[in-house]
Design an enzyme around this catalytic site. Structure first.
Site, mmCIF file in Angstrom:
data_model
loop_
_atom_site.group_PDB
_atom_site.id
_atom_site.type_symbol
_atom_site.label_atom_id
_atom_site.label_comp_id
_atom_site.label_asym_id
_atom_site.label_seq_id
_atom_site.Cartn_x
_atom_site.Cartn_y
_atom_site.Cartn_z
ATOM 1 N N ASP A 1 0.831 -1.213 0.000
ATOM 2 C CA ASP A 1 0.000 0.000 0.000
ATOM 3 C C ASP A 1 0.862 1.258 0.000
ATOM 4 O O ASP A 1 1.982 1.255 0.520
ATOM 5 C CB ASP A 1 -0.912 -0.025 1.241
ATOM 6 C CG ASP A 1 -2.074 0.948 1.103
ATOM 7 O OD1 ASP A 1 -2.458 1.282 -0.039
ATOM 8 O OD2 ASP A 1 -2.602 1.382 2.155
ATOM 9 N N ASN B 1 1.160 3.413 -2.951
ATOM 10 C CA ASN B 1 1.634 3.849 -4.271
ATOM 11 C C ASN B 1 1.085 5.227 -4.648
ATOM 12 O O ASN B 1 1.813 6.077 -5.167
ATOM 13 C CB ASN B 1 1.186 2.860 -5.358
ATOM 14 C CG ASN B 1 1.807 1.500 -5.200
ATOM 15 O OD1 ASN B 1 2.682 1.310 -4.366
ATOM 16 N ND2 ASN B 1 1.341 0.547 -5.994
ATOM 17 N N GLY B 2 -0.206 5.413 -4.404
ATOM 18 C CA GLY B 2 -0.851 6.679 -4.783
ATOM 19 C C GLY B 2 -0.245 7.849 -4.026
ATOM 20 O O GLY B 2 0.089 8.893 -4.614
ATOM 21 N N ARG B 3 -0.036 7.664 -2.724
ATOM 22 C CA ARG B 3 0.540 8.751 -1.910
ATOM 23 C C ARG B 3 1.977 9.043 -2.332
ATOM 24 O O ARG B 3 2.413 10.186 -2.323
ATOM 25 C CB ARG B 3 0.468 8.370 -0.415
ATOM 26 C CG ARG B 3 -0.911 8.627 0.184
ATOM 27 C CD ARG B 3 -1.068 7.943 1.515
ATOM 28 N NE ARG B 3 -1.340 6.524 1.336
ATOM 29 C CZ ARG B 3 -1.255 5.609 2.300
ATOM 30 N NH1 ARG B 3 -0.857 5.975 3.507
ATOM 31 N NH2 ARG B 3 -1.551 4.355 2.046
ATOM 32 N N HIS C 1 2.132 3.379 -8.991
ATOM 33 C CA HIS C 1 1.990 1.934 -9.261
ATOM 34 C C HIS C 1 3.182 1.448 -10.084
ATOM 35 O O HIS C 1 3.699 0.355 -9.876
ATOM 36 C CB HIS C 1 0.677 1.654 -10.001
ATOM 37 C CG HIS C 1 -0.533 2.092 -9.240
ATOM 38 N ND1 HIS C 1 -0.703 1.803 -7.908
ATOM 39 C CD2 HIS C 1 -1.628 2.806 -9.608
ATOM 40 C CE1 HIS C 1 -1.854 2.316 -7.494
ATOM 41 N NE2 HIS C 1 -2.427 2.932 -8.505
ATOM 42 N N LEU D 1 10.678 -20.555 -4.690
ATOM 43 C CA LEU D 1 9.729 -19.617 -4.081
ATOM 44 C C LEU D 1 8.347 -19.843 -4.668
ATOM 45 O O LEU D 1 8.186 -19.968 -5.879
ATOM 46 C CB LEU D 1 10.162 -18.163 -4.367
ATOM 47 C CG LEU D 1 9.253 -17.078 -3.780
ATOM 48 C CD1 LEU D 1 9.402 -17.022 -2.254
ATOM 49 C CD2 LEU D 1 9.570 -15.698 -4.371
#
Ligand code: IPE
Ligand code: IPE
Ligand code: MG
Length: 257
Positions: free
Chosen positions: A24, A26-28, A41, A135
């Protein structure tokens, strides 16, 4: 991407085997730079690369990344389109590198609402990486934990007697007969919010929760290592008394716990 295969014996004993990340902020990150949100993003994809590359050497066997929630469709169409284009580019650009590095990609969530052709590209990437053993990389896309639980419950209803383990397998998308996906040991959320936003509600029953203020595009391999080090000194008690547990439990312990 590192091609180094990490032998089981080299892994730290108290490493979190399954790490889940709510990526969380990315936008900010973009807004703080005067950029449009999709630029955040875009920068976030680099953080995904860094994280995937760093994970195996830290002892992480399963990494589940929250890329797009079922509720993210509420965002403006332009942002959603930019995210979907990025996801498509990621799948195209990373499949060969993931396969080389021994990472097995699986995508969780609905596929019927994705832009045309994306589901087929995802299926091809899953197939191309299916032999990976270094992985288990799970990407949650158009994902809602509550929807996943309802869906697994409906499939379970047709199968007769159910155990927690079998339900967990159904939840992971299989038919209940495959390899179980382990519970989340460590859940990291970047961006400073302290909520789950409908991510892995069942799988996080005993997860250690780490909320970090760092915005996702700034998340580094060192941040992941620090999170793993933080996990290593947690005392996980699972309802018991941890190191001071009595040798014989006083009462029955749920078999699948
Ligand atoms: C996380 O970053 C990425 C997605 C949800 C797809 P956000 O886009 O939510 O960034 P913030 O929280 O608005 O900063
Ligand atoms: C959660 O972040 C979803 C992803 C990171 C993909 P959101 O930004 O959508 O969550 P809320 O809206 O802050 O709860
Ligand atoms: Mg957000």
């Amino acid at each position: 991407m590192s091609q180094r295969f990490v032998a089981q014996s080299e892994m730290p004993a108290d490493a979190p085997r399954h790490v889940a990340i709510v990526m969380d902020g990315n936008g900010r990150w973009a807004t703080a730079r005067g950029l449009p949100r999709p630029a955040g993003h875009h920068a976030g994809v680099e953080a995904v690369r860094r994280t995937v590359e760093a994970a195996p050497a830290l002892g992480i066997k399963t990494l589940t990344l929250f890329a797009f929630s079922a509720d993210n469709w509420r965002r403006p169409a332009t942002e959603v389109a930019a995210l979907m284009a990025l996801l498509r580019r990621f799948v195209r650009a990373e499949t060969a590198r993931l396969a080389e590095a021994g990472a097995r990609l699986t995508v969780m969530g609905r596929r019927d609402r994705l832009p045309a052709g994306l589901a087929a590209e995802i299926a091809a990437a899953e197939l191309a990486t299916s032999g990976g053993t270094a992985l288990d990389l799970r990407v949650a896309l158009d994902y809602s934990a509550r929807d996943a639980i309802v869906d697994a419950a409906m499939r379970a209803a047709a199968q007769g007697p159910l155990t927690r383990e079998k339900f967990a397998q159904l939840l992971a998308g299989g038919d209940g007969s495959g390899e179980p996906v382990p519970d989340v040991d460590l859940l990291i959320r970047t961006g400073g919010e302290q909520r789950l936003s409908d991510f892995l509600l069942w799988e996080c029953a005993y997860a250690e929760l780490l909320f970090v203020p760092r915005l996702w595009p700034d998340f580094s391999a060192e941040d992941l290592a620090a999170a793993v080090a933080w996990f290593a000194v947690r005392e996980r008690r699972f309802g018991g008394l941890g190191a001071a547990d009595a040798q014989e439990p006083a009462a029955a312990v749920s078999s699948a716990a």
